[in-house]
Scaffold this active site. Structure first.
Site, PDB file in Angstrom:
ATOM      1  N   GLU A 131      43.499  36.156  45.273  1.00 14.88           N
ATOM      2  CA  GLU A 131      43.296  35.326  44.083  1.00 14.88           C
ATOM      3  C   GLU A 131      44.620  35.194  43.333  1.00 14.88           C
ATOM      4  O   GLU A 131      45.410  36.143  43.315  1.00 14.88           O
ATOM      5  CB  GLU A 131      42.250  35.974  43.157  1.00 14.88           C
ATOM      6  CG  GLU A 131      40.879  36.053  43.817  1.00 14.88           C
ATOM      7  CD  GLU A 131      39.810  36.723  42.950  1.00 14.88           C
ATOM      8  OE1 GLU A 131      40.110  37.100  41.797  1.00 14.88           O
ATOM      9  OE2 GLU A 131      38.686  36.878  43.450  1.00 14.88           O
ATOM     10  N   HIS A 163      36.793  33.283  39.694  1.00 13.61           N
ATOM     11  CA  HIS A 163      36.361  34.656  39.361  1.00 13.61           C
ATOM     12  C   HIS A 163      35.886  34.754  37.901  1.00 13.61           C
ATOM     13  O   HIS A 163      36.352  35.583  37.124  1.00 13.61           O
ATOM     14  CB  HIS A 163      37.494  35.667  39.616  1.00 13.61           C
ATOM     15  CG  HIS A 163      36.984  37.058  39.831  1.00 13.61           C
ATOM     16  ND1 HIS A 163      37.585  37.952  40.674  1.00 13.61           N
ATOM     17  CD2 HIS A 163      35.913  37.709  39.311  1.00 13.61           C
ATOM     18  CE1 HIS A 163      36.923  39.106  40.655  1.00 13.61           C
ATOM     19  NE2 HIS A 163      35.897  38.974  39.832  1.00 13.61           N
TER      20      HIS A 163
END
Ligand code: NAI
Length: 411
Positions: free
Chosen positions: A269, A292
């Site tokens: 990420e 997220h």
């Protein structure tokens, strides 16, 4: 209100990273007046200067409490991570220094569960695809491939805090809920336990993942497993990125084995909002990609503020360390008619007997005693009845026991 060897008005609380104001309010309501707040994370010399003299610090994910920072935290009693993760703190070093670290692992459970339900509906109606077509000036008015969730089977992998809550919400909308877990779990409502993951995948129209990140869950949804999902099913992952083989998922979406996916967590990420998000899922039909944010809501932030502040206050006022992530966990009752001595020491044999010898040498009666050890430290809590001067003297004696790291008295 009990007095302590650290009177509340002298306890300095330093909160970094704009911790929710409700947490500050809670400290104030409980009589803590010396609170210093910072809107952002600090580092280097600024961080060291801020932690010096602090009894309690609170932070989120961007303040890094290393061994070196801890060495400068000369008065530090406890650390609150106002978030889920605790990787930003050197937990072993804090343990050695007798500093419990608290967090809020479950304050955002509901937020994740709500998002999952919304995504299940969106995917079953092909909304991400239809929305993308409209954005591009197209028009795809058709019922083909669009389904209600009512009467469809939702397969939940990992029936813990989030998984079980997803199940309750899903049932209230008429979904048939089935789940698989490695631990025995009491099913809520009419949710049905399925003993094999492969069997669950074969029976589910929608699969949602809610397992922790462990060696045993790494690549749990491998290519082979993803292929075991029903033709045309959808996958939701708001757990951890390491759980799904993301390249295989992309291929199965392209080949139309799967009809859609909603993915909130990724193997890699971006570390900040300025970094590019790279994923084989970008641009695929009927795929919801979110950064997220499953647990990121205003309510969750507020809950986290209240949960962690309450744990820090409980430790400071009462000595309880329940749910500390690096420390012996002790849940303590109130002690209205007793003096409570809290003694943290190196985890070596003989400390409890030394403490008991000191108590028997005084005119004090033990009301209760708690001992828990974890890692390199042991934590003894003794409630004694008797004269307050005797209790204070006992505390002074206990401080001298070899191996003592920290001690306090609540009297
Ligand atoms: P939990 O610990 O309450 O539940 C996890 C469940 O998974 C447990 O019941 C456990 O027995 C089960 N489990 C473990 N290994 C398994 C396996 N191999 N197969 C099947 N079940 C297995 O955790 P919680 O709070 O429900 O969180 C679940 C996941 O959600 C975690 O990975 C957490 O990091 C993630 N999460 C993601 C958020 C987001 O923003 N997307 C926010 C909050 C949590």
């Amino acid at each position: 209100m009990k007095k302590t060897s650290y009177p509340k008005k002298e306890i300095k609380i330093v909160l970094f990273e704009g911790i929710h104001p409700k947490a500050v309010d809670m400290f104030k309501e409980e009589g803590y007046v010396h609170i210093e707040t910072y809107a952002k994370a600090l580092e280097g010399a600024e961080l060291i200067a801020a932690v010096k003299g602090a009894h309690i610090i609170g932070l989120r994910s961007r303040t890094f409490i290393t061994d070196d920072v801890l060495k400068h935290a000369d008065k530090l009693m406890a650390i609150g991570c106002f978030c889920i993760g605790t990787n930003q703190v050197d937990l072993a070093a804090a343990n050695k220094l007798a500093i419990p670290v608290f967090n809020a692992p479950y304050s955002n459970t509901r937020s994740v569960a709500e998002l999952v339900i919304a995504e299940a509906i969106m995917l079953m109606r092909l909304i991400p695809l239809k929305s993308a077509i409209c954005h591009q000036g197209g028009w795809s008015k058709s019922a083909e491939g669009s389904w209600e969730v009512r009467g469809k089977t939702l397969g939940i992998v990992g029936y813990g805090h989030i998984g079980s809550q997803v199940g309750v919400l899903a049932e209230s909308m008429g979904m048939l809920v089935k789940f698989y877990d490695v631990e025995p779990k009491l099913s809520l409502g009419n949710a049905k336990y399925i003993a094999s993951l492969d069997e669950l995948l074969a029976q589910s129209d929608m699969v949602t993942l809610h397992v922790p990140e462990l060696a045993s869950t790494n690549n749990l949804m491998s290519c082979e497993r993803l292929q075991k999902m029903k033709q045309g099913a959808v996958l939701i992952n708001a757990s951890r990125g390491s759980v799904v083989d993301i390249d295989a998922l992309a291929q199965l979406l392209i080949s139309k084995h799967l009809n859609g996916a909603a993915i909130d967590v990724f193997p890699v990420e971006p570390t900040s909002n300025n970094e590019e998000f790279i994923s084989p899922l970008r641009g695929l039909d009927n795929v919801i990609l979110t950064p997220h944010v499953g647990g990121s809501t205003i309510e969750a932030q507020e809950n986290i503020g209240l949960e962690v502040a309450a744990k820090l206050i409980r430790y400071s006022d009462n000595g309880s360390t329940l749910s500390a992530v690096n420390f012996p966990e002790v849940s303590l009752p109130l002690h209205p008619n007793a003096h409570r001595v809290l003694h943290i020491h190196e985890n070596i044999p003989g400390i409890l007997s030394s403490i008991n010898e000191l108590i028997s040498a005084r005119t004090l009666n033990i009301v209760s005693q708690f001992l828990q050890t974890s890692g390199t430290v042991g934590y003894v809590v003794v409630d004694v009845e008797g004269d307050v001067q005797e209790a204070l003297a006992l505390h002074q004696d206990m401080r001298k026991i070899k191996g003592t790291l920290k001690s306090r008295i609540l009297y």
